[in-house]
Design an enzyme around this catalytic site. Structure first.
Site, PDB file in Angstrom:
ATOM      1  N   HIS A  76       0.834  -1.202   0.000  1.00  0.00           N
ATOM      2  CA  HIS A  76       0.000   0.000   0.000  1.00  0.00           C
ATOM      3  C   HIS A  76       0.869   1.252   0.000  1.00  0.00           C
ATOM      4  O   HIS A  76       1.908   1.309   0.670  1.00  0.00           O
ATOM      5  CB  HIS A  76      -0.885   0.031   1.242  1.00  0.00           C
ATOM      6  CG  HIS A  76      -2.135  -0.790   1.129  1.00  0.00           C
ATOM      7  ND1 HIS A  76      -2.986  -0.705   0.049  1.00  0.00           N
ATOM      8  CD2 HIS A  76      -2.692  -1.703   1.977  1.00  0.00           C
ATOM      9  CE1 HIS A  76      -4.010  -1.522   0.234  1.00  0.00           C
ATOM     10  NE2 HIS A  76      -3.852  -2.139   1.385  1.00  0.00           N
ATOM     11  N   CYS A 113       0.321   1.858  -5.782  1.00  0.00           N
ATOM     12  CA  CYS A 113      -0.611   2.710  -6.523  1.00  0.00           C
ATOM     13  C   CYS A 113      -0.079   4.126  -6.657  1.00  0.00           C
ATOM     14  O   CYS A 113       0.684   4.611  -5.817  1.00  0.00           O
ATOM     15  CB  CYS A 113      -1.969   2.751  -5.805  1.00  0.00           C
ATOM     16  SG  CYS A 113      -2.809   1.157  -5.731  1.00  0.00           S
ATOM     17  N   ARG A 148      -0.035   2.531 -11.574  1.00  0.00           N
ATOM     18  CA  ARG A 148       0.952   1.858 -10.747  1.00  0.00           C
ATOM     19  C   ARG A 148       2.324   2.525 -10.888  1.00  0.00           C
ATOM     20  O   ARG A 148       2.720   2.920 -11.986  1.00  0.00           O
ATOM     21  CB  ARG A 148       1.070   0.377 -11.127  1.00  0.00           C
ATOM     22  CG  ARG A 148      -0.189  -0.425 -10.873  1.00  0.00           C
ATOM     23  CD  ARG A 148      -0.540  -0.530  -9.400  1.00  0.00           C
ATOM     24  NE  ARG A 148      -1.743  -1.324  -9.185  1.00  0.00           N
ATOM     25  CZ  ARG A 148      -2.971  -0.796  -9.107  1.00  0.00           C
ATOM     26  NH1 ARG A 148      -3.146   0.511  -9.228  1.00  0.00           N
ATOM     27  NH2 ARG A 148      -4.010  -1.580  -8.909  1.00  0.00           N
TER      28      ARG A 148
END
Length: 265
Positions: free
Chosen positions: A169, A243, A252
């Site tokens: 993340h 991300c 990405r």
């Protein structure tokens, strides 16, 4: 009626505020604490805790996170497609790549094959203060939302020929990859397992590509969307994906590195 509408608007605003606080603060706090406990458990199990010097360096790096991003130089020309690089010193030549579905780790070090969602390694990135568990798989509930970094199934394991590809993340749930855009060429990415410590070094970066650009995690990582980004020859690679832009999942961000050395425990 107007008063009732105002009350509803205030209530909705408070609910949204609480949701934002939960996502941006509470999930980070919970995930980081859980991830740190897992790292400590792995170190105790292996009998080789991280040195105070390393942890001090990581803490210092983390405290400077407000500084402007440091970007990797633009990708250089792809390496020759006609000659594969020699294995780094101490690296295993067994297994690796998307053809190895068993997830077996480097044979030379005797690392066991990880189970699904199992934390089995530690990723250290001293330059940005990262010390985080690596788990098998990239599911949200079992891996990423716990603050872990996830290993893409059917990619190489640490030290193997091919591409050891990871996801994490960038925002919320521990956000271990929030600052990987600050990494520059030559920065170390250390992967610790029960059997060995693998040192990769950052080599290239792809600032933005499609979420469906599967080429970036193949054995020989190379973008299928952005021409000229990636590699042409087999090697010993590591890939970090997250991300981008921040607080979205539209694209990405990719950082690539190559294996420099392996040290058995």
């Amino acid at each position: 009626m107007l008063w009732g509408g105002a009350e509803a608007a205030v209530t909705l605003g408070l609910v949204l505020l609480l949701f934002v606080v939960h996502q941006l603060w509470w999930t980070n706090r919970q995930a980081r604490a859980a991830a740190e406990r897992t790292v400590q458990a792995l170190e105790e199990e292996w009998g080789d805790p991280g040195s105070p010097l390393e942890e001090g360096r990581e803490s210092s790096a983390a405290s400077s996170s407000s500084s402007p991003p440091r970007l990797v130089p633009s990708p250089s020309s792809p390496s020759s497609p006609f000659s594969a690089p020699s294995p780094p010193s101490g690296a295993s030549s067994s297994g690796g790549g998307s053809s190895g579905g068993s997830g077996e780790a480097s044979v030379r070090t005797g690392d066991p094959a990880p189970r699904w969602d199992q934390a089995y390694a530690i990723l250290r990135i001293p330059e940005i203060g990262v010390r985080v568990p690596i788990a098998e798989g990239t599911g949200k509930g079992g891996v990423l939302d716990r603050g872990y970094v996830g290993h893409y199934p059917r990619t190489a394991q640490p030290g193997q020929a091919g591409n050891f590809a990871l996801a994490g993340h960038r925002n919320t749930h521990g956000e271990p990859f929030r600052y990987i855009d600050r990494l520059r060429r030559g920065d170390e990415l250390r992967v610790e397992t029960r059997g060995a410590v693998y040192t990769y070094v950052v080599d290239k970066r792809l600032a933005r590509t499609s979420a469906r650009d599967g080429g970036v995690i193949r054995d020989v990582p190379r973008s299928e969307v952005r021409e000229g980004y990636g590699y042409r020859a087999p090697g010993y690679y590591i890939t970090l994906t997250t991300c981008t832009p921040e607080y979205t999942s539209k694209y990405r961000l990719v950082v690539w590195g190559t294996l420099r050395s392996m040290r058995p425990r």
